[in-house]
Motif scaffolding. Structure first.
Motif, mmCIF file in Angstrom:
data_model
loop_
_atom_site.group_PDB
_atom_site.id
_atom_site.type_symbol
_atom_site.label_atom_id
_atom_site.label_comp_id
_atom_site.label_asym_id
_atom_site.label_seq_id
_atom_site.Cartn_x
_atom_site.Cartn_y
_atom_site.Cartn_z
ATOM 1 N N LEU A 17 0.832 -1.200 0.000
ATOM 2 C CA LEU A 17 0.000 0.000 0.000
ATOM 3 C C LEU A 17 0.868 1.251 0.000
ATOM 4 N N LEU A 18 1.835 1.314 0.911
ATOM 5 C CA LEU A 18 2.676 2.506 1.023
ATOM 6 C C LEU A 18 3.549 2.701 -0.213
ATOM 7 N N LYS A 19 4.074 1.617 -0.758
ATOM 8 C CA LYS A 19 4.892 1.727 -1.972
ATOM 9 C C LYS A 19 4.035 2.168 -3.159
ATOM 10 N N ALA A 20 2.811 1.686 -3.232
ATOM 11 C CA ALA A 20 1.911 2.117 -4.310
ATOM 12 C C ALA A 20 1.606 3.610 -4.178
ATOM 13 N N GLN A 21 1.425 4.074 -2.958
ATOM 14 C CA GLN A 21 1.197 5.506 -2.749
ATOM 15 C C GLN A 21 2.435 6.304 -3.143
ATOM 16 N N HIS A 22 3.602 5.790 -2.847
ATOM 17 C CA HIS A 22 4.823 6.465 -3.281
ATOM 18 C C HIS A 22 4.870 6.559 -4.806
ATOM 19 N N GLY A 23 4.453 5.511 -5.476
ATOM 20 C CA GLY A 23 4.399 5.553 -6.941
ATOM 21 C C GLY A 23 3.422 6.608 -7.437
ATOM 22 N N ARG A 24 2.277 6.711 -6.795
ATOM 23 C CA ARG A 24 1.281 7.728 -7.173
ATOM 24 C C ARG A 24 1.823 9.134 -6.908
ATOM 25 N N ILE A 25 2.533 9.308 -5.814
ATOM 26 C CA ILE A 25 3.158 10.598 -5.509
ATOM 27 C C ILE A 25 4.164 10.958 -6.602
ATOM 28 N N ARG A 26 4.984 10.004 -6.996
ATOM 29 C CA ARG A 26 5.954 10.230 -8.078
ATOM 30 C C ARG A 26 5.235 10.646 -9.369
ATOM 31 N N ASP A 27 4.147 9.959 -9.690
ATOM 32 C CA ASP A 27 3.380 10.282 -10.896
ATOM 33 C C ASP A 27 2.793 11.694 -10.822
ATOM 34 N N LEU A 28 2.298 12.071 -9.658
ATOM 35 C CA LEU A 28 1.715 13.411 -9.503
ATOM 36 C C LEU A 28 2.787 14.492 -9.622
ATOM 37 N N PHE A 29 3.972 14.246 -9.098
ATOM 38 C CA PHE A 29 5.063 15.206 -9.299
ATOM 39 C C PHE A 29 5.340 15.375 -10.789
ATOM 40 N N ASP A 30 5.366 14.272 -11.528
ATOM 41 C CA ASP A 30 5.587 14.356 -12.982
ATOM 42 C C ASP A 30 4.489 15.179 -13.654
ATOM 43 N N GLU A 31 3.242 14.956 -13.240
ATOM 44 C CA GLU A 31 2.136 15.725 -13.823
ATOM 45 C C GLU A 31 2.292 17.214 -13.534
ATOM 46 N N VAL A 32 2.658 17.550 -12.308
ATOM 47 C CA VAL A 32 2.841 18.956 -11.948
ATOM 48 C C VAL A 32 3.972 19.563 -12.763
ATOM 49 N N MET A 33 5.080 18.859 -12.865
ATOM 50 C CA MET A 33 6.266 19.386 -13.540
ATOM 51 C C MET A 33 6.054 19.549 -15.054
ATOM 52 N N PHE A 103 7.699 28.775 -8.698
ATOM 53 C CA PHE A 103 6.991 27.570 -8.277
ATOM 54 C C PHE A 103 7.697 26.326 -8.800
ATOM 55 N N LEU A 104 8.065 26.314 -10.075
ATOM 56 C CA LEU A 104 8.703 25.125 -10.658
ATOM 57 C C LEU A 104 10.028 24.804 -9.982
ATOM 58 N N LYS A 105 10.789 25.821 -9.667
ATOM 59 C CA LYS A 105 12.065 25.597 -8.989
ATOM 60 C C LYS A 105 11.826 24.980 -7.612
ATOM 61 N N SER A 106 10.860 25.511 -6.882
ATOM 62 C CA SER A 106 10.562 24.998 -5.547
ATOM 63 C C SER A 106 9.924 23.611 -5.588
ATOM 64 N N ILE A 107 9.050 23.373 -6.544
ATOM 65 C CA ILE A 107 8.409 22.054 -6.617
ATOM 66 C C ILE A 107 9.432 20.996 -6.994
ATOM 67 N N ASP A 108 10.427 21.370 -7.798
ATOM 68 C CA ASP A 108 11.467 20.410 -8.147
ATOM 69 C C ASP A 108 12.302 20.055 -6.917
ATOM 70 N N LYS A 109 12.599 21.034 -6.083
ATOM 71 C CA LYS A 109 13.326 20.742 -4.834
ATOM 72 C C LYS A 109 12.492 19.836 -3.945
ATOM 73 N N LEU A 110 11.199 20.140 -3.823
ATOM 74 C CA LEU A 110 10.324 19.297 -3.020
ATOM 75 C C LEU A 110 10.280 17.881 -3.582
ATOM 76 N N ARG A 111 10.194 17.773 -4.897
ATOM 77 C CA ARG A 111 10.153 16.451 -5.550
ATOM 78 C C ARG A 111 11.385 15.633 -5.177
ATOM 79 N N ILE A 112 12.545 16.235 -5.284
ATOM 80 C CA ILE A 112 13.786 15.532 -4.952
ATOM 81 C C ILE A 112 13.785 15.112 -3.487
ATOM 82 N N ASP A 113 13.402 16.031 -2.610
ATOM 83 C CA ASP A 113 13.374 15.733 -1.175
ATOM 84 C C ASP A 113 12.386 14.613 -0.844
ATOM 85 N N VAL A 114 11.191 14.689 -1.403
ATOM 86 C CA VAL A 114 10.154 13.704 -1.093
ATOM 87 C C VAL A 114 10.522 12.333 -1.659
#
Length: 156
Positions: A17-33, A103-114
């Motif tokens: 469950l948690l790994k699947a959520q991590h995958g969804r989080i990764r996908d959402l970062f890609d959508e945002v970026m 926003f894009l610069k900050s979201i990219d930093k957040l993406r890397i951190d998360v």
């Protein structure tokens, strides 16, 4: 992070469950970026919501269980420090215009951190949980995570 695709809504195992959520989080970062305008704003709102409920459930259910592992206190303390930093940046982003160039610069930093945080959770916490607890216990923990997420705040 795991490349195995698991359906978040149907899995009953805590780690899956948690790994699947991590995958969804990764996908959402890609959508945002890789989107703009209204699409970026909607993807960001979905990301904020998922991060908020996911981290709340980890704090309420997963981390207390992980503290029971040998060396668990140190593992959890490290993850909580990472989560605190990410929450601060997420709060700043939550007040920004998603079309602002900063926003894009900050979201990219957040993406890397998360995503770095998620890999650490999977390596140091989740895999050890799977080794230490039975499938029945992991199923019970997954149910508890779902219950915590159902009542969790949807904002940082």
């Amino acid at each position: 992070m795991s490349t195995k695709t698991t359906d978040v809504s149907s899995t009953t195992d805590l780690v899956d469950l948690l790994k699947a959520q991590h995958g969804r989080i990764r996908d959402l970062f890609d959508e945002v970026m890789h989107s703009e305008g209204r699409e970026r704003k909607e993807a960001f709102r979905a990301l904020v919501r998922l991060l908020a409920v996911h981290e709340t459930a980890e704090e309420e259910i997963v981390h207390p269980v992980a503290r029971r592992l040998p060396g668990g206190d140190g593992i959890v303390d490290d993850r909580l420090a990472e989560e605190r930093e990410a929450k601060e940046l997420l709060s700043e982003l939550d007040g920004m215009d998603t079309d602002d160039p900063a926003f894009l610069k900050s979201i990219d930093k957040l993406r890397i951190d998360v995503l770095t945080h998620a890999r650490a959770e999977e390596r140091y916490e989740f895999d050890r949980l799977r080794d230490q607890f039975s499938p029945v216990q992991l199923k019970g923990f997954a149910a508890a995570v779902r219950a915590a997420e159902a009542t969790a705040p949807t904002r940082p």
